[in-house]
Scaffold this motif. Structure first.
Motif, short mmCIF file in Angstrom:
data_model
loop_
_atom_site.label_atom_id
_atom_site.label_comp_id
_atom_site.label_asym_id
_atom_site.label_seq_id
_atom_site.Cartn_x
_atom_site.Cartn_y
_atom_site.Cartn_z
N ASP A 254 6.89 4.13 2.77
CA ASP A 254 6.37 3.15 1.82
C ASP A 254 7.47 2.67 0.88
O ASP A 254 7.37 1.59 0.29
CB ASP A 254 5.21 3.75 1.02
CG ASP A 254 4.08 4.21 1.92
OD1 ASP A 254 4.17 3.98 3.14
OD2 ASP A 254 3.13 4.83 1.42
N CYS B 238 0.86 -1.19 0.00
CA CYS B 238 0.00 0.00 0.00
C CYS B 238 0.89 1.23 0.00
O CYS B 238 1.73 1.39 0.90
CB CYS B 238 -0.88 0.03 1.25
SG CYS B 238 -1.96 -1.40 1.32
N ILE B 239 0.72 2.06 -1.01
CA ILE B 239 1.59 3.23 -1.09
C ILE B 239 0.74 4.49 -1.17
O ILE B 239 -0.31 4.52 -1.77
CB ILE B 239 2.57 3.14 -2.29
CG1 ILE B 239 1.83 3.08 -3.62
CG2 ILE B 239 3.48 1.93 -2.13
CD1 ILE B 239 2.77 3.09 -4.82
N LEU C 70 -4.69 4.71 -2.88
CA LEU C 70 -5.98 5.39 -2.90
C LEU C 70 -5.71 6.88 -2.98
O LEU C 70 -4.98 7.43 -2.15
CB LEU C 70 -6.74 5.03 -1.62
CG LEU C 70 -8.17 5.52 -1.45
CD1 LEU C 70 -8.92 4.58 -0.52
CD2 LEU C 70 -8.23 6.93 -0.91
N GLY D 211 3.67 1.39 4.99
CA GLY D 211 4.65 2.17 5.73
C GLY D 211 4.21 2.28 7.18
O GLY D 211 3.04 2.07 7.51
N ALA E 131 -0.29 6.73 11.32
CA ALA E 131 0.22 5.41 11.69
C ALA E 131 -0.91 4.46 12.07
O ALA E 131 -0.88 3.81 13.11
CB ALA E 131 1.24 5.53 12.84
N GLN E 132 -1.94 4.41 11.25
CA GLN E 132 -3.10 3.58 11.58
C GLN E 132 -3.44 2.53 10.54
O GLN E 132 -3.94 1.45 10.89
CB GLN E 132 -4.35 4.48 11.72
CG GLN E 132 -4.28 5.46 12.87
CD GLN E 132 -5.60 6.19 13.04
OE1 GLN E 132 -6.65 5.69 12.66
NE2 GLN E 132 -5.55 7.37 13.61
N VAL E 133 -3.23 2.84 9.26
CA VAL E 133 -3.80 1.99 8.21
C VAL E 133 -3.30 0.54 8.30
O VAL E 133 -4.09 -0.40 8.16
CB VAL E 133 -3.54 2.59 6.81
CG1 VAL E 133 -3.86 1.59 5.70
CG2 VAL E 133 -4.37 3.86 6.62
N ALA F 13 2.07 7.57 7.20
CA ALA F 13 2.15 8.48 6.07
C ALA F 13 2.57 9.82 6.65
O ALA F 13 1.99 10.28 7.64
CB ALA F 13 0.80 8.58 5.38
#
Ligand SMILES: Cc1cc2nc3c(=O)[nH]c(=O)nc-3n(C[C@H](O)[C@H](O)[C@H](O)COP(=O)(O)OP(=O)(O)OC[C@H]3O[C@@H](n4cnc5c(N)ncnc54)[C@H](O)[C@@H]3O)c2cc1C
Ligand SMILES: Nc1ncnc2c1ncn2[C@@H]1O[C@H](COP(=O)(O)O)[C@@H](O)[C@H]1O
Lengths: 250, 326
Positions: free
Chosen positions: A39, A6-7, A63, A117, A126-128, A120
């Motif tokens: 990332d 995921c970037i 996204l 990562g 720092a959740q995804v 972001a």
């Protein structure tokens, strides 16, 4: 082995923040967009795993708005095999909505490893990553700075206060990456040429209801101007004095 | 309206960041008019009754033999179970290594919004508003939550712990369901940092060195000043990338965010990515030979000079001061 990375496209870390007219978001005028630095570590590690196994596919997913295509193309040039662009003209500042939209697209891929990562560097949420772990029902280890894969088990290391945790995790798993994990490569000329032929699939992001709303974005109050208390060794006594008497620290 | 606070322990020690979270929980509960409940996953009671003085009305102990070390899946279940029984309006975590890892899982499980690494919380018209630095501290965001509980993690060293709160601190057992399968991730071991030093994010005083030091051997003078001040040593990315210091010492956008009482930057130019990690320090001192170095723009006190002369003199002066105090 299928790996998903995921970037996120973010404003360059040198950006001087200007607030948009709505008072809630960054004014995008004049901003240079880059791949989120964390990332890069995620993508690099996925590529290394694929290279070591000599097989498998690395899918990058992002996204965001139309501009994200350039970042996806860059990831393809670094070596990813194909890209998913989940189109959302303004990615919500709400990680849960983003994680849900990513999870919906990643689930059908049945990835063995999902890479994110650590955070972001725009919203610094720092959740995804850990949210994806929950949503995909996979174990997740965050802020990883060491990674070894032995069969279906990864042994990873992460910094904690005053030490390092060594964690053993079974695949499929979600891993979020910290600085120190690796040195990300640059896209080679050959990679850039090859990337032109690699597919970027675009579809609308399935964003549900947000769980958070931004009320305002503002510049931080300026620090009250400081002063130079002295030059060279002669300044030391004055520094000690101000630290004791003004700052009341020593 | 009640507040649930995740209580973090390592090796049977309750961590101070959790007392900071309890302190803020108490302040919120006063505004909201409810109780403060802690939840602590652990192998055995780390002395939770003492948390009454730190502001807890009750503490739920989720005891399990596997909870001696951090168990992400098990801790997530425990906190979610506590949220189900307590039905809090707010759940607080510390934005520590553990809290950063745990809070998003709980948020995803509960389907609720999470604001991470917050530096202030307010209640406006009965609604919680969280303030958090974004863009590495270059901007400040205020967010509101849709639905309850609102989940928040708090930046270490920003919120004050309370002492002598005199609340009950009743310890209750929270049965943990063990949904059969063990979690797919398990902490094998924890390797302590060589010196056993205080983590940068928890230090009151930090002395950081940059490329101006010219080589790893010269960090001795930084270490000596740090020792005299009772400080922890930090570093810029330039010296970490050069291999002079470990990554865990790095302060900045891709390193640690710190908010000590005193931050001394030595031979550090003050690049925007470095400032990102330390500009919320209460007092900043810069030592640099270049009077135009950007670090002087954020420093409360600057000293222009050659660090190889200034730092040893400063160390000497601090030692003298220490000697007077004993
Ligand atoms: C994506 C990204 C992320 C980054 N993240 C971080 C981060 O997390 N943390 C970070 O620190 N950087 C980060 N950087 C790097 C940052 O841009 C700078 O390159 C770095 O901070 C510079 O380190 P420095 O100040 O030690 O070195 P320099 O910029 O080289 O400064 C050295 C300073 O020492 C002074 N000096 C030299 N000799 C002496 C002497 N004898 N006495 C006194 N002063 C002396 C000089 O005047 C100079 O100001 C990042 C960069 C990018 C692109
Ligand atoms: N819009 C996005 N598209 C793809 N990946 C994302 C997006 N937002 C966040 N991520 C991933 O999740 C990580 C953590 O992001 P965050 O939780 O926003 O700090 C990032 O480093 C990315 O790997």
């Amino acid at each position: 082995m299928i790996q998903a990375v995921c970037i996120k496209q973010v404003a360059d870390t040198e950006t001087r923040v200007k607030v948009a007219a709505d008072g809630k978001a960054l004014d995008p005028a004049g901003v240079t967009w880059i791949l989120n630095p964390y990332d890069e570590f995620a993508l690099e590690q996925a590529l290394r795993v694929r290279e070591k196994l000599g097989a498998g596919e690395v899918v990058v997913a992002s996204l965001g708005g139309a501009g994200v295509a350039a970042t996806l193309r860059n990831a393809l040039a670094m070596g990813a095999d194909r890209a998913l662009h989940l189109r959302a003209d303004a990615p919500p500042p709400d990680s849960l909505a983003v994680a849900r939209a990513l999870a919906a697209e990643l689930r059908p891929l049945s990835p063995d490893l999902v890479w994110c990562g650590r955070q972001a560097v725009d919203g610094d949420a720092a959740q995804v990553g850990p949210m994806l772990g929950e949503l995909l029902e996979m174990p997740c280890v965050t802020a990883v700075a060491g990674f070894e894969l032995e069969g279906r088990t990864a042994v990873v290391e992460r910094d904690i206060e005053g030490g390092r945790e060594v964690v053993e995790v079974q695949l499929p798993a979600v891993i979020t990456t910290d600085k120190g994990l690796n040195e990300p490569r640059y896209a080679s000329l050959k990679g850039i040429m090859a990337a032109k032929k690699k597919p970027i699939e675009e579809r609308p992001a399935q964003l549900g209801e947000p769980s958070l709303e931004v009320i305002s974005l503002a510049l931080p109050p300026p620090r009250s101007p400081g002063r130079v208390v002295g030059q060279g060794v002669e300044g030391v006594q004055e520094l000690i004095r101000v630290l004791r008497q003004e700052a009341k620290i020593l | 309206m009640s507040v649930l606070v995740f209580i973090e322990q390592r090796e049977g020690q309750i961590r101070s960041v959790s007392k900071e979270a309890l302190g803020e929980g108490t302040r919120l509960a006063e505004k909201l008019g409810g109780e403060v409940v802690g939840v602590c996953p652990a192998a055995s009671d780390p002395g939770l009754a003492s948390l009454g003085d730190a502001g807890a009305d009750r503490v739920l102990l989720a005891a399990h033999e596997r909870f001696g070390l951090y168990d992400a899946a098990g801790y997530t279940r425990a906190v979610c179970q506590a949220a189900e029984t307590v039905k809090p309006d707010v759940v607080l975590f510390a934005a520590s290594a553990m809290g950063k890892d745990l809070a998003p899982r709980v948020a995803a499980r509960l389907g609720m919004g999470l604001a991470t690494d917050c530096t202030a919380l307010d209640v406006e018209a009965g609604r919680l508003i969280a303030t958090r630095p974004v863009y590495a501290g270059k901007a400040i965001q205020r967010v509101g939550f849709r639905g309850t509980p609102a989940l928040v993690s708090l930046r270490p060293k920003v919120f004050a712990a309370v002492a002598g709160a005199g609340r009950r601190g009743t310890v209750e057992r929270l049965p943990v369901s063990d949904e059969g399968s063990p979690s797919g991730a398990r902490v094998r071991r924890v390797v302590a940092a060589s010196s056993g030093k205080v983590d940068l994010t928890e230090s009151e005083i930090i002395v950081s060195g940059g490329r101006g030091l010219r080589g790893p051997e010269n960090f001795k003078i930084i270490e000596e000043l740090a020792e005299a001040l009772g400080a922890t040593v930090g570093a810029s990315r330039a010296v970490v990338d050069a291999g002079w210091r470990p990554h865990s010492d790095q302060v900045g956008q891709t390193g640690k965010t710190v908010s000590p009482k005193l931050y001394v930057a030595v031979g550090i130019s003050g690049a925007i990515q470095h400032l990102a990690g330390m500009s919320s320090s209460r007092c900043i001192v810069a030592i640099n030979k270049d009077p135009d170095a950007p670090i002087f723009k954020v420093a409360d006190y600057g000293l222009v000079g050659d660090l190889f002369e200034v730092v040893p003199a400063l160390t000497e002066a601090v030692r003298k001061l220490n000697a007077q105090h004993v």
